[in-house]
Motif scaffolding. Structure first.
Motif, PDB file in Angstrom:
ATOM      1  N   SER A  46       0.822  -1.218   0.000  1.00 35.32           N
ATOM      2  CA  SER A  46       0.000   0.000   0.000  1.00 35.32           C
ATOM      3  C   SER A  46       0.852   1.263   0.000  1.00 35.32           C
ATOM      4  O   SER A  46       0.459   2.283  -0.582  1.00 35.32           O
ATOM      5  CB  SER A  46      -0.980   0.006   1.175  1.00 35.32           C
ATOM      6  N   SER A  47       2.032   1.242   0.613  1.00 38.53           N
ATOM      7  CA  SER A  47       2.895   2.428   0.567  1.00 38.53           C
ATOM      8  C   SER A  47       3.403   2.667  -0.848  1.00 38.53           C
ATOM      9  O   SER A  47       3.520   3.815  -1.291  1.00 38.53           O
ATOM     10  CB  SER A  47       4.064   2.279   1.534  1.00 38.53           C
ATOM     11  N   ILE A  48       3.682   1.579  -1.565  1.00 36.37           N
ATOM     12  CA  ILE A  48       4.117   1.722  -2.960  1.00 36.37           C
ATOM     13  C   ILE A  48       2.955   2.147  -3.838  1.00 36.37           C
ATOM     14  O   ILE A  48       3.071   3.068  -4.658  1.00 36.37           O
ATOM     15  CB  ILE A  48       4.733   0.398  -3.456  1.00 36.37           C
ATOM     16  N   GLU A  49       1.812   1.518  -3.664  1.00 40.29           N
ATOM     17  CA  GLU A  49       0.655   1.833  -4.496  1.00 40.29           C
ATOM     18  C   GLU A  49       0.154   3.253  -4.251  1.00 40.29           C
ATOM     19  O   GLU A  49      -0.238   3.962  -5.189  1.00 40.29           O
ATOM     20  CB  GLU A  49      -0.456   0.814  -4.225  1.00 40.29           C
ATOM     21  N   ASP A  50       0.176   3.710  -2.985  1.00 38.70           N
ATOM     22  CA  ASP A  50      -0.353   5.034  -2.639  1.00 38.70           C
ATOM     23  C   ASP A  50       0.699   6.125  -2.674  1.00 38.70           C
ATOM     24  O   ASP A  50       0.365   7.299  -2.485  1.00 38.70           O
ATOM     25  CB  ASP A  50      -0.976   5.002  -1.240  1.00 38.70           C
ATOM     26  N   GLY A  51       1.968   5.785  -2.901  1.00 39.71           N
ATOM     27  CA  GLY A  51       3.021   6.786  -2.863  1.00 39.71           C
ATOM     28  C   GLY A  51       3.161   7.401  -1.486  1.00 39.71           C
ATOM     29  O   GLY A  51       3.253   8.627  -1.336  1.00 39.71           O
ATOM     30  N   ASN A  52       3.194   6.551  -0.456  1.00 35.23           N
ATOM     31  CA  ASN A  52       3.257   7.037   0.928  1.00 35.23           C
ATOM     32  C   ASN A  52       4.240   6.183   1.723  1.00 35.23           C
ATOM     33  O   ASN A  52       3.850   5.257   2.432  1.00 35.23           O
ATOM     34  CB  ASN A  52       1.870   6.991   1.574  1.00 35.23           C
ATOM     35  N   PHE A  53       5.532   6.501   1.605  1.00 36.52           N
ATOM     36  CA  PHE A  53       6.543   5.723   2.311  1.00 36.52           C
ATOM     37  C   PHE A  53       6.534   5.975   3.814  1.00 36.52           C
ATOM     38  O   PHE A  53       7.197   5.254   4.558  1.00 36.52           O
ATOM     39  CB  PHE A  53       7.930   6.011   1.737  1.00 36.52           C
ATOM     40  N   PHE A  54       5.789   6.955   4.260  1.00 31.28           N
ATOM     41  CA  PHE A  54       5.678   7.163   5.705  1.00 31.28           C
ATOM     42  C   PHE A  54       4.979   5.961   6.360  1.00 31.28           C
ATOM     43  O   PHE A  54       5.301   5.588   7.486  1.00 31.28           O
ATOM     44  CB  PHE A  54       4.924   8.458   6.006  1.00 31.28           C
ATOM     45  N   GLU A  55       4.016   5.366   5.643  1.00 33.77           N
ATOM     46  CA  GLU A  55       3.368   4.178   6.180  1.00 33.77           C
ATOM     47  C   GLU A  55       4.363   3.038   6.332  1.00 33.77           C
ATOM     48  O   GLU A  55       4.397   2.348   7.365  1.00 33.77           O
ATOM     49  CB  GLU A  55       2.220   3.733   5.268  1.00 33.77           C
ATOM     50  N   LEU A  56       5.191   2.825   5.311  1.00 34.30           N
ATOM     51  CA  LEU A  56       6.173   1.748   5.380  1.00 34.30           C
ATOM     52  C   LEU A  56       7.196   2.004   6.475  1.00 34.30           C
ATOM     53  O   LEU A  56       7.584   1.083   7.204  1.00 34.30           O
ATOM     54  CB  LEU A  56       6.872   1.594   4.026  1.00 34.30           C
ATOM     55  N   ASP A  57       7.621   3.240   6.611  1.00 36.19           N
ATOM     56  CA  ASP A  57       8.617   3.537   7.637  1.00 36.19           C
ATOM     57  C   ASP A  57       8.073   3.261   9.036  1.00 36.19           C
ATOM     58  O   ASP A  57       8.795   2.733   9.894  1.00 36.19           O
ATOM     59  CB  ASP A  57       9.060   5.003   7.528  1.00 36.19           C
ATOM     60  N   TRP A  58       6.816   3.598   9.273  1.00 35.42           N
ATOM     61  CA  TRP A  58       6.207   3.312  10.566  1.00 35.42           C
ATOM     62  C   TRP A  58       6.158   1.797  10.813  1.00 35.42           C
ATOM     63  O   TRP A  58       6.492   1.315  11.899  1.00 35.42           O
ATOM     64  CB  TRP A  58       4.816   3.909  10.630  1.00 35.42           C
ATOM     65  N   ALA A  59       5.784   1.039   9.784  1.00 37.08           N
ATOM     66  CA  ALA A  59       5.734  -0.408   9.923  1.00 37.08           C
ATOM     67  C   ALA A  59       7.120  -0.991  10.168  1.00 37.08           C
ATOM     68  O   ALA A  59       7.281  -1.951  10.937  1.00 37.08           O
ATOM     69  CB  ALA A  59       5.106  -1.032   8.677  1.00 37.08           C
ATOM     70  N   LEU A  60       8.140  -0.411   9.531  1.00 39.34           N
ATOM     71  CA  LEU A  60       9.494  -0.922   9.725  1.00 39.34           C
ATOM     72  C   LEU A  60      10.029  -0.599  11.116  1.00 39.34           C
ATOM     73  O   LEU A  60      10.841  -1.361  11.660  1.00 39.34           O
ATOM     74  CB  LEU A  60      10.424  -0.365   8.656  1.00 39.34           C
TER      75      LEU A  60
END
Length: 480
Positions: free
Chosen positions: A246-260
């Motif tokens: 979803s971070s890739i599809e939505d262009g929102n790496f903030f979501e991925l960073d929080w998950a990481l």
């Protein structure tokens, strides 16, 4: 840190759903699969493909006798007749060992199929009968009790995990197949089973098989607490799976960073099971609608801490959508050819078209509009997986690597992966402009457009390079 067998730190699983893989379920157009067809043996012809891909283990979905899809078990001690028999399993286990491949089985121990003999005994005897003690009993709304079911599925009858006979039964099943050549168990619907049950059962199994590895299916909740309380080696990291696509599809790496950041905390105590696809979810190539960004998900799978799994077909770029309806899983669980495509072992990166003998499962996804980026061919996707999994195998410390952001913007992300005094940088660019990079960095792999640049990652490109442990990022766009 939760102990795990030493071999698990080097494992990359290739996961298949056997009943679909060999065309036994759904029922083939020519009629039901028959016991004499020995379809499980088809998997042997794909083992060399798994090795070429870079996998070190094969994770099998349910293979025990069942009524339909495999998760409604009829006999935990018998191979599903639609797949074959015990001798077929023995041949598969031996063939896997000859190639150095570990073997994981899918254990459905939360429930039984309604037609299982134990369930039928309980139904005949009624609530007061001896057979009912095996199952959870619930009010039926009419002042009586009935056998409990799993998440409303009438055909899946829930076991009573406080019953000593149930615990002894599960231990016996696990030991039986470990003795026959299995190395690991996936614990289906583990989140529905009390953690105390797992702690007791897994400890007993480890006493006779200390090198076994347990992967628990857990979708939501406190993963670290589940591991600590259950003693499972790992859980399925669905939170990270969702954040990746979803971070890739939505262009929102903030979501991925929080998950990481949450993923890092888990790595302090166990190595999560990471994936971008499995037999229960929409294919990653369908989740990410811009085909230029599919490699970004594959790169994340290859370098993030944990134990990675590739779902069969993803390495060819299969597209398929899971639907919430009867038969809604069929598209993501297709039949494969009896043997792998002959022209894929070492495909050139620029192969323009997929091989003609690749299966083409129904996608349920519209074709891209005219002028949209061209989806990569099956050979191109396979080459990408092979390269990146090879990189993973050359850097086994990534199993426990934690990440930190060096650049974090909506559509540009650079993270450093570190463990054991080693470090790599992963740069992901979803934007239409270049992402600056260190011109002196040693690039280990990248997309074709970035390979032609120096000191930058191309628009919609990605790059993996060597990094200095503990090095800080540039000030602009950095999260600290």
């Amino acid at each position: 840190m939760t102990p795990e067998p030493r071999w698990a730190g080097h494992t990359i699983w290739w996961r298949i759903y056997p009943l679909g893989f060999v065309g036994a379920f759904p029922e083939p157009p020519e009629g039901p699969a028959r016991p004499g067809e020995h379809r499980l043996l088809r998997v042997i012809d794909w083992l060399d493909h798994a090795v070429t891909l870079g996998a070190s283990g094969v994770a099998l979905g349910p293979i025990f006798a069942s009524s339909s899809h495999g998760y409604d078990t009829l006999d935990h001690f018998a191979i599903d007749p639609r797949l074959g028999d015990d001798s077929d399993f023995d041949r598969l286990a031996d063939a896997a060992k000859e190639r150095g491949l570990r073997l994981q089985l899918d254990g459905v121990f939360n429930h039984l199929g309604r037609h299982h003999p134990l369930v039928q005994d309980a139904l005949r005897q009624g609530p007061g009968g001896d057979g009912a003690r095996w199952f959870r009993q619930v009010p039926d709304g009419r002042g009586r009790v009935a056998l409990g079911t799993f998440e409303g599925h009438d055909q899946l009858v829930t076991l009573d995990h406080d019953e000593p006979a149930v615990r002894a039964y599960v231990v016996k099943v696990m030991r039986h197949w470990l003795d026959r050549g299995a190395d690991a168990w996936r614990l289906d619907a583990a989140y529905s089973v009390p953690t105390g049950f797992w702690a007791d059962v897994l400890a007993q199994v480890r006493r006779s098989h200390p090198d076994v590895w347990f992967e628990a299916e857990v979708i939501h909740g406190d993963y670290a607490a589940f591991v600590a309380e259950s003693s499972a080696d790992t859980v399925t990291q669905y939170e990270l799976w969702k954040a990746v696509w979803s971070s890739i599809e939505d262009g929102n790496f903030f979501e991925l960073d929080w998950a990481l950041q949450r993923h890092n905390a888990m790595l302090a105590t166990f190595a999560p099971a990471i994936f971008v696809g499995n037999h229960d979810v929409t294919r990653i190539a369908s989740r990410i609608t811009d085909p230029r960004h599919l490699p970004h998900a594959v790169a994340l799978l290859a370098v993030l801490g944990g134990t990675p799994t590739v779902y069969a077909g993803d390495e060819f770029g299969f597209r398929a959508v899971k639907e919430e309806r009867m038969g809604g899983d069929d598209a993501i669980r297709p039949e494969f050819p009896p043997r792998p495509p002959t022209d894929l072992p070492h495909p050139p990166s620029g192969t323009p078209h997929p091989p003609t003998d690749l299966p083409h499962p129904p996608s349920g996804t519209p074709h891209p509009p005219s002028g949209a980026p061209r989806p990569p061919s099956g050979a191109e996707v396979f080459d990408l997986y092979r390269r990146l999994l090879g990189l993973r195998r050359r850097h086994p410390w990534l199993h426990r690597a934690r990440s930190r952001a060096r650049v974090l913007r909506n559509r540009q992300y650079v993270i450093t992966l570190e463990a054991d005094g080693a470090a790599l940088d992963l740069a992901l660019n979803l934007d239409d402009v270049e992402l600056p990079a260190d011109p002196a960095a040693v690039v280990l792999d990248c997309d074709a457009s970035s390979r032609a640049l120096r000191g930058a990652v191309a628009p919609h490109g990605w790059s993996i390079s060597l990094a200095e442990p503990g090095a800080s990022g540039d000030e602009e766009g950095v999260v600290t």
